[in-house]
Design a protein around this motif. Structure first.
Motif, short mmCIF file in Angstrom:
data_model
loop_
_atom_site.label_atom_id
_atom_site.label_comp_id
_atom_site.label_asym_id
_atom_site.label_seq_id
_atom_site.Cartn_x
_atom_site.Cartn_y
_atom_site.Cartn_z
N GLN A 104 -80.11 26.47 -32.02
CA GLN A 104 -80.16 25.95 -30.66
C GLN A 104 -81.35 26.54 -29.89
O GLN A 104 -82.11 25.82 -29.25
CB GLN A 104 -78.84 26.27 -29.94
CG GLN A 104 -78.66 25.58 -28.61
CD GLN A 104 -78.80 24.06 -28.72
OE1 GLN A 104 -78.26 23.46 -29.63
NE2 GLN A 104 -79.55 23.46 -27.81
N LEU A 149 -84.88 25.38 -31.21
CA LEU A 149 -85.36 24.03 -30.95
C LEU A 149 -86.31 24.00 -29.77
O LEU A 149 -87.21 23.18 -29.70
CB LEU A 149 -84.18 23.09 -30.69
CG LEU A 149 -83.35 22.77 -31.93
CD1 LEU A 149 -82.28 21.75 -31.60
CD2 LEU A 149 -84.21 22.25 -33.06
N SER A 150 -86.11 24.91 -28.81
CA SER A 150 -87.06 24.91 -27.70
C SER A 150 -88.15 25.96 -27.89
O SER A 150 -89.29 25.74 -27.52
CB SER A 150 -86.33 25.12 -26.37
OG SER A 150 -85.65 26.33 -26.38
N THR A 151 -87.81 27.11 -28.47
CA THR A 151 -88.86 28.12 -28.65
C THR A 151 -89.27 28.14 -30.10
O THR A 151 -88.47 28.43 -30.97
CB THR A 151 -88.34 29.53 -28.34
OG1 THR A 151 -87.25 29.77 -29.23
CG2 THR A 151 -87.86 29.66 -26.93
N ALA A 152 -90.50 27.84 -30.35
CA ALA A 152 -90.94 27.94 -31.74
C ALA A 152 -92.33 28.50 -31.79
O ALA A 152 -93.09 28.22 -32.69
CB ALA A 152 -90.87 26.60 -32.41
N ALA A 153 -92.68 29.27 -30.79
CA ALA A 153 -94.03 29.82 -30.75
C ALA A 153 -94.32 30.58 -32.03
O ALA A 153 -95.35 30.41 -32.65
CB ALA A 153 -94.20 30.71 -29.55
N ARG A 188 -86.80 25.33 -37.31
CA ARG A 188 -87.89 24.51 -37.85
C ARG A 188 -87.53 23.99 -39.24
O ARG A 188 -87.82 22.84 -39.57
CB ARG A 188 -89.18 25.33 -37.88
CG ARG A 188 -89.71 25.56 -36.46
CD ARG A 188 -91.07 26.17 -36.44
NE ARG A 188 -91.05 27.62 -36.54
CZ ARG A 188 -91.77 28.30 -37.41
NH1 ARG A 188 -92.53 27.68 -38.26
NH2 ARG A 188 -91.72 29.61 -37.41
N VAL A 191 -85.07 21.13 -38.67
CA VAL A 191 -85.77 19.92 -38.23
C VAL A 191 -86.45 19.25 -39.42
O VAL A 191 -86.37 18.04 -39.62
CB VAL A 191 -86.83 20.27 -37.15
CG1 VAL A 191 -87.79 19.11 -36.92
CG2 VAL A 191 -86.15 20.65 -35.85
N LEU A 192 -87.08 20.10 -40.23
CA LEU A 192 -87.80 19.58 -41.37
C LEU A 192 -86.86 18.94 -42.40
O LEU A 192 -87.16 17.89 -42.95
CB LEU A 192 -88.59 20.73 -42.02
CG LEU A 192 -89.86 20.38 -42.74
CD1 LEU A 192 -90.71 19.46 -41.91
CD2 LEU A 192 -90.62 21.64 -43.07
N PRO A 207 -110.85 42.25 -30.08
CA PRO A 207 -110.24 41.21 -29.25
C PRO A 207 -109.36 40.32 -30.12
O PRO A 207 -109.67 40.06 -31.29
CB PRO A 207 -111.44 40.43 -28.71
CG PRO A 207 -112.57 40.80 -29.59
CD PRO A 207 -112.31 42.16 -30.10
N GLN A 208 -108.28 39.89 -29.52
CA GLN A 208 -107.32 39.08 -30.27
C GLN A 208 -107.82 37.65 -30.37
O GLN A 208 -108.23 37.06 -29.39
CB GLN A 208 -106.02 39.09 -29.49
CG GLN A 208 -104.81 39.05 -30.37
CD GLN A 208 -103.57 38.98 -29.50
OE1 GLN A 208 -103.61 39.25 -28.33
NE2 GLN A 208 -102.47 38.60 -30.10
N LEU A 209 -107.80 37.12 -31.54
CA LEU A 209 -108.15 35.71 -31.69
C LEU A 209 -106.89 34.89 -31.49
O LEU A 209 -105.79 35.41 -31.57
CB LEU A 209 -108.73 35.46 -33.09
CG LEU A 209 -110.13 36.00 -33.29
CD1 LEU A 209 -110.58 35.75 -34.70
CD2 LEU A 209 -111.10 35.34 -32.32
N ALA A 210 -107.06 33.62 -31.25
CA ALA A 210 -105.89 32.77 -31.02
C ALA A 210 -105.01 32.79 -32.25
O ALA A 210 -105.49 32.77 -33.37
CB ALA A 210 -106.35 31.36 -30.74
N GLN A 211 -103.71 32.85 -32.00
CA GLN A 211 -102.79 32.84 -33.14
C GLN A 211 -102.62 31.42 -33.60
O GLN A 211 -102.56 30.52 -32.83
CB GLN A 211 -101.43 33.35 -32.68
CG GLN A 211 -101.47 34.80 -32.28
CD GLN A 211 -100.26 35.12 -31.43
OE1 GLN A 211 -99.52 34.23 -31.03
NE2 GLN A 211 -100.09 36.37 -31.15
N ARG A 212 -102.58 31.30 -34.88
CA ARG A 212 -102.27 29.98 -35.42
C ARG A 212 -100.81 29.97 -35.80
O ARG A 212 -100.35 30.87 -36.43
CB ARG A 212 -103.10 29.72 -36.67
CG ARG A 212 -104.47 29.26 -36.35
CD ARG A 212 -104.41 27.81 -35.91
NE ARG A 212 -105.64 27.41 -35.27
CZ ARG A 212 -106.71 27.00 -35.96
NH1 ARG A 212 -106.67 26.96 -37.22
NH2 ARG A 212 -107.78 26.63 -35.31
#
Lengths: 448, 365
Positions: free
Chosen positions: A247, A250-254, A263, A266-267, A443-448
């Motif tokens: 539950q 479903l909204s937080t999947a960062a 996930r 869902v898959l 410096p932190q790069l964007a997380q994938r």
């Protein structure tokens, strides 16, 4: 913690089990579904006297024999090999509790395989009616292998009355037994259809190929109608903890494990729906142009679907290997207080007793964390610990010792950390070496 | 009106007649049946255009949903994407599908372009199909470039900065282009507003027109046939009707593509870096998206001055020549001269190898 530990770099023991088990499920379900497929299709051939169906079944049976007896059996043994190395305590529990059930399972299994060999080598050598009886016998025997093993599989997630009575029958016929068996059975029919699409797509005669492809596609009808209903039934039985996590996920999947289950769920749902649609628009609506290449693509999606569903089921059981009884790392729920009092090493037969600092931490990591986490790679600690230093890791570990869900979000998905303060410090010291590379001030790069 | 007690089949027949009288669907059906698709060993390439199309559909639908939550305002942009990722139900899935879909779409377009190029499908009378396709590839780059900035995180900000700086080095129109994109002296609110508008309004409109033309041309000229197939005697040419046969095969491929996008989105959802701060120094090793990497890497190698031009300008001119050369293919290789055809093919191979090598090089460095 009574067994030596098996270390698999990068993939982890869990990954090894997962890969072997997914392949095995994909093949073993075909073995059972295929049994029903042979029985019904041969009956059709017998009643209609259509030799083309007989020829098709003969071809299909060679493919079936190779796939199930060679790859199915090897991966089946492979699961035993992998689980006894990665999860010896869990395997020990299953064998001790279900000795009789396993014995019955083997009996059915050996008879099933023997029957299929007779079936395969007796094409055109015995009367057709007798041969048809062999098909029926094989189908019934293979269904029984499912009926036995599924009691043990569902027990792991919903042990039910066994927790109090410790009677194996209570564990075997647990709440999830009927819906889960039904679900596997309709899945098996669909897989039988999926494999039949592969062999049918290779038929030369166009009119007959179209007929067989459409027939094979129809094997997906039971799962189309009953699948959603059984899924809802199973969802109603599941323990609350995984449902909560889904539950939230479903909204937080960062990122992170908290959303992984959602996930995967869902898959699983998406893949099943996509596969059904593909079977409908491919071999059913457009049988004339359905190529072996397309059948192979559908097989890949089928394997992914099965793998995803099994992965979801395994994840739902976290943090337990037997729900509410034994944790994934082989520690029983009732052992935790004693381990906190005397130290985890005191209760582990394979850890040296005089270790200190990082060496001790390393052993504790192997004993309590490695069943799910690797140093790097799948669920790698270097990634999960991020930029935390020793103090931050220690704080995190202290939270993980909690058993109260209100105090620790990890309770729902991870076994509590067991041991004394000194052991926790040693573990923190060791863990801080695993993510040392993350603590450069870059410096932190964007997380994938 | 049909009698309510009539059998169901009559009711259906009545409905079918009503629809047919108003939409003449049978004509469409006949049109679809008339169109055939050649069947040969390289038929696989025929799916690529459809793959790009389904990805465009995914982008449109997911993009529309994202618009419902995204705020193109400098103080809220990053937070609104974070909201999509962490609060909105299935927001993470929609956003990840949009990001993954964008990348896969550009990859599919590359493959589509090179496969049609090497199959010489650009030859007359298909110049317009080819040219609209080329412009659409540029439009797709535009989508990628403008969409990348919108989350307003550190990497997207600095990558865009580099991109805009390079664009403003273009010969002649450089300064105008730079100011147009930035909407001011620096990248800021003006840039977000403009990029958002370009991304959700300008480019979709342009794309719709071009795509309509592209598909119309395919309908007019039919599916192109490779040379080897053309030489076959008429009796040996295998074909299949576009509707329903190829359409349904397409549907299977589309489902596979959607599955791939959902699979990637669920297993590797897109995160979000820290919010952009224009006053911070650029993070080390910042790179543009992979589809700009080859150009980026190439520009790094160009000396500061080439003859009368600045190095970057020379690089831009060079890219223009390559793009122009590809675009001009239908006018140079018209299918009359085998030597020119061979040269064209070599040119294509050189461009493809160059792209791959420079992309990998850019990735490694």
């Amino acid at each position: 913690m009574n067994y030596p530990l098996w270390e698999v770099p990068f993939l982890g023991g869990a990954g090894v089990i997962g890969i072997i088990a997914s392949i095995h499920v994909f093949l073993s379900h075909f073995a059972v579904g295929g049994g029903i497929f042979f029985a019904l299709t041969e009956r059709w051939a017998f009643n209609s006297g259509d030799n083309r169906i007989y020829d098709y079944l003969k071809k299909h049976s060679l493919f079936f024999l190779i796939v199930t007896t060679v790859f199915g059996v090897v991966t089946g043994v492979g699961i035993w090999w992998a689980i006894s190395l990665c999860s010896p305590n869990g395997t020990h529990t299953l064998i001790q509790t279900y000795t009789l059930a396993w014995a019955i399972e083997y009996l059915f299994f050996v008879t099933e395989i023997a029957t299929f060999f007779v079936y395969f080598y007796s094409w055109d050598k015995i009367p057709r009616k007798t041969h048809l009886r062999l098909a029926d016998a094989y189908a019934i025997l293979s269904i029984f292998t499912l009926l036995v093993i599924n009691g043990i599989l569902t027990f792991m997630l919903t042990p039910g009355g066994w927790l109090t009575s410790r009677n194996w029958v209570d564990g075997f016929f647990n709440a999830a037994y009927v819906p889960a068996t039904g679900m596997r059975l309709i899945g098996m029919l669909a897989l039988a259809g999926l494999y039949a699409l592969v062999t049918a797509s290779r038929l030369r005669d166009e009119a007959f190929r179209v007929r067989m492809l459409r027939y094979a596609a129809k094997w997906f009808l039971p799962i189309f109608f009953l699948g959603p209903l059984l899924a809802i039934w199973i969802a109603l039985i599941l323990p609350q903890a995984p449902l909560d996590i889904i539950q939230n996920g479903l909204s937080t999947a960062a990122s992170g494990t908290f959303s992984l289950m959602a996930r995967a769920m869902v898959l699983s749902v998406f893949l099943s729906a996509a596969l059904l649609l593909m079977v409908f628009v491919g071999p059913y609506l457009n049988a004339r142009y359905f190529s072996p290449r397309a059948a192979a693509a559908l097989m890949v999606v089928g394997l992914l679907t099965v793998g995803m569903m099994e992965w979801t089921r395994e994840m739902m059981r976290k943090p337990y290997v037997v729900y509410n009884y034994m944790y994934v790392n082989g520690i029983r729920k009732d052992e935790i207080p004693a381990m906190n009092r005397d130290g985890a090493t005191a209760h582990a037969r394979w850890i040296a007793k005089d270790l200190k600092g990082e060496a001790l931490g390393s052993e504790l990591f192997r004993a309590q964390c490695m069943s799910c986490h690797n140093k790097q790679g799948y669920r790698g600690m270097d990634k999960l610990l991020g930029e935390r230093d020793v103090a931050a890791i220690r704080g995190l570990l202290q939270v993980m010792r909690e058993t109260d869900p209100a105090k620790s979000p990890y309770v729902k998905i991870m076994p509590p950390l067991a041991g004394t303060d000194a052991e926790v410090d040693a573990l923190a010291a060791y863990l801080s070496t695993l993510n040392a590379a993350n603590r450069k001030n870059e410096p932190q790069l964007a997380q994938r | 009106m049909a009698n309510p007690t009539a059998p169901l089949s009559t009711v259906f027949a009545t409905i079918a007649t009503w629809v047919e009288d108003r939409f003449s669907l049978n004509e469409l059906k006949a049109m679809g049946a008339k169109k055939t698709v050649p069947v040969h060993k390289t038929s696989l390439w025929y799916y690529l255009g459809g793959v790009a199309l389904i990805l465009l559909v995914i982008q449109t639908l997911t993009g529309g949903l994202l618009m419902a939550h995204y705020i193109p305002e400098i103080g809220s942009a990053h937070a609104s994407v974070q909201q999509i990722n962490n609060k909105v139900e299935f927001g993470w899935l929609i956003r990840s599908m949009h990001s993954w879909g964008a990348n896969i779409m550009i990859l599919a377009l590359f493959v589509h372009m090179f496969s049609t190029f090497f199959m010489r499908a650009y030859r007359p009378p298909r110049e317009i199909t080819w040219l609209t396709g080329m412009v659409m590839l540029v439009v797709a780059f535009g989508f990628g470039f403008t969409g990348y900035l919108l989350p307003w995180d550190e990497v997207s900000f600095f990558a865009t900065k580099i991109g805009v700086d390079i664009s403003s080095k273009s010969p002649l129109i450089g300064d105008i282009l730079g100011n147009l994109l930035r909407g001011g002296a620096d990248i800021g609110q003006g840039t977000i507003s403009r990029f958002f508008m370009i991304h959700v309004f300008v480019l979709p409109l342009v794309l719709m027109g071009l795509l309509g033309l592209h598909l119309m041309m395919i309908q007019f000229h039919g599916i192109s046939e490779p040379e080897g197939y053309q030489k076959l005697p008429e009796g040996e040419k295998k074909r299949e009707p576009f509707f329903p046969a190829f359409m349904l095969k397409d549907a299977v491929v589309w489902l596979l593509v959607i599955t791939g996008v959902v699979l990637l989105s669920a297993l590797a959802p897109w995160g979000l870096g820290p919010e952009a701060n224009p006053y911070n120094p650029a993070p080390a090793g910042i790179k543009p998206e992979w589809y700009f990497l080859a150009m980026f890497q190439f520009l790094k190698l160009v000396p500061p001055h080439v003859g009368p031009m600045e190095g970057e300008q020379a690089g831009m001119v060079f890219f223009g020549l390559i793009g122009g050369g590809l675009a001009m293919a239908p006018f140079i290789d018209r299918g009359h001269n085998p030597f020119i055809a061979r040269m064209m093919r070599l040119f294509g191979i050189a461009v493809l190898i160059g792209l791959i090598v420079f992309t990998i090089w850019g990735y490694m460095s």
